[in-house]
Design an enzyme around this catalytic site. Structure first.
Site, PDB file in Angstrom:
ATOM      1  N   SER A  65     -53.383  59.042 148.280  1.00  0.00           N
ATOM      2  CA  SER A  65     -54.059  57.736 148.219  1.00  0.00           C
ATOM      3  C   SER A  65     -55.184  57.724 147.193  1.00  0.00           C
ATOM      4  CB  SER A  65     -54.627  57.390 149.598  1.00  0.00           C
ATOM      5  OG  SER A  65     -53.627  57.477 150.576  1.00  0.00           O
TER       6      SER A  65
HETATM    7  N1  SAH Z   1     -53.089  60.658 153.237  1.00  0.00           N
HETATM    8  C1  SAH Z   1     -52.132  61.158 152.269  1.00  0.00           C
HETATM    9  C2  SAH Z   1     -51.265  60.085 151.700  1.00  0.00           C
HETATM   10  C3  SAH Z   1     -50.227  59.733 152.623  1.00  0.00           C
HETATM   11  S1  SAH Z   1     -48.837  58.906 151.921  1.00  0.00           S
HETATM   12  C4  SAH Z   1     -52.825  61.887 151.147  1.00  0.00           C
HETATM   13  O1  SAH Z   1     -54.043  61.846 151.088  1.00  0.00           O
HETATM   14  O2  SAH Z   1     -52.140  62.526 150.357  1.00  0.00           O
HETATM   15  C5  SAH Z   1     -48.084  58.570 153.474  1.00  0.00           C
HETATM   16  C6  SAH Z   1     -47.441  59.765 154.130  1.00  0.00           C
HETATM   17  O3  SAH Z   1     -46.984  59.339 155.403  1.00  0.00           O
HETATM   18  C7  SAH Z   1     -46.209  60.277 153.380  1.00  0.00           C
HETATM   19  O4  SAH Z   1     -46.335  61.633 153.132  1.00  0.00           O
HETATM   20  C8  SAH Z   1     -45.069  59.968 154.345  1.00  0.00           C
HETATM   21  O5  SAH Z   1     -44.011  60.914 154.286  1.00  0.00           O
HETATM   22  C9  SAH Z   1     -45.769  59.999 155.678  1.00  0.00           C
HETATM   23  N2  SAH Z   1     -45.102  59.289 156.761  1.00  0.00           N
HETATM   24  C10 SAH Z   1     -44.451  58.105 156.733  1.00  0.00           C
HETATM   25  N3  SAH Z   1     -44.006  57.794 157.951  1.00  0.00           N
HETATM   26  C11 SAH Z   1     -44.376  58.805 158.788  1.00  0.00           C
HETATM   27  C12 SAH Z   1     -44.208  59.064 160.191  1.00  0.00           C
HETATM   28  N4  SAH Z   1     -43.554  58.237 161.009  1.00  0.00           N
HETATM   29  N5  SAH Z   1     -44.734  60.196 160.680  1.00  0.00           N
HETATM   30  C13 SAH Z   1     -45.396  61.086 159.905  1.00  0.00           C
HETATM   31  N6  SAH Z   1     -45.574  60.891 158.574  1.00  0.00           N
HETATM   32  C14 SAH Z   1     -45.078  59.770 158.027  1.00  0.00           C
END
Ligand code: SAH
Length: 228
Positions: A65
């Site tokens: 993000s």
């Molecule tokens: N906070 C992270 C960015 C997250 S992007 C950072 O700082 O890098 C969103 C993430 O959520 C992705 O890696 C995606 O695979 C994950 N995601 C999506 N749906 C999910 C779920 N149901 N359970 C766990 N992770 C999930």
């Protein structure tokens, strides 16, 4: 003024230009963002942009993000130092590290095993011993470690997952999540007192989708089962 060169100088510039200028005020959050080496969490090809004012690709069609949004969501959580925090969507582990600077314990759930393993390796190498990296569907929360004082969802949810709400501490527990079905989402904070849940909207944001049983369907899975 000379251009910033060291990672710390980049972080100081990032905090001034992207966070404080947009209203981030919580000193503990600013301190945490100054401390966490964001460049460790971005893939080599994006290293030059590690401190840029935008999200960056991290593989598996996911992103780390934008620094401002990480700080904004963290500030909204008002994390007490003794808190147990659940993060749903580990991704690169960058937001996890920021949470780990502020909380006593962070449980972070990621659906992609490869992303979780990479994040775990980075967090361990940086010495974060208060983080537990789990693989699974975060729309179910993480019952084994519930209740949580704070919960942060870092992927866009079409609705608030009920099971996750149920794992929030009853005495002022807070959940922050990007919510909505369009491209632009509301950044929502839910505060729990007993069985009273109050929601507030704190601006707009854009996120990859929260995919799971109580989130969006996995399009790749549904395509392959239709093909089968
Ligand atoms: N906070 C992270 C960015 C997250 S992007 C950072 O700082 O890098 C969103 C993430 O959520 C992705 O890696 C995606 O695979 C994950 N995601 C999506 N749906 C999910 C779920 N149901 N359970 C766990 N992770 C999930």
């Amino acid at each position: 003024m000379t251009a910033p060169e060291s990672p710390l100088e980049h972080r100081i510039a990032m905090v001034e230009q992207q966070l404080i200028s947009r209203g981030i005020r919580d000193g503990r959050v600013v301190h945490a963002v100054l401390k966490v080496p964001r460049h460790v969490f971005v893939p080599g090809r994006s290293l030059d942009d590690a401190y840029a004012d935008r999200p960056l690709p991290i593989g598996e069609d996911q992103t780390i993000s934008q620094p401002y949004i990480v700080a904004h969501m963290t500030e909204l959580l008002e994390i007490p130092s003794g808190a147990k925090v659940l993060e749903i969507g580990t991704g690169s582990g960058y937001q996890t590290a920021v949470l780990a600077e502020l909380a006593a314990t962070v449980v972070t759930v990621e659906r992609h095993a490869a992303l979780s393993a990479a994040a775990r390796a980075r967090l361990e190498a940086l010495g974060y011993s208060n983080v537990h990296c789990c693989v699974g569907d975060g729309t179910l929360g993480w019952e084994a470690a519930a209740p949580f004082d704070r919960i942060l969802v870092t992927a866009g949810a079409p609705s608030v997952p009920e099971r996750v709400l149920g794992q929030l501490a009853t005495d002022g527990g807070m959940l922050v999540l990007p919510l909505g079905t369009g491209k632009i989402l509301d950044l929502v904070r839910v505060v729990r007192h007993g069985n009273d849940f109050r929601s507030e909207v704190h601006g707009k944001c854009s996120f990859v989708k929260l995919i799971g049983e109580f989130g969006w369907p996995d399009e790749r899975e549904s395509t392959s089962s239709e093909d089968a």
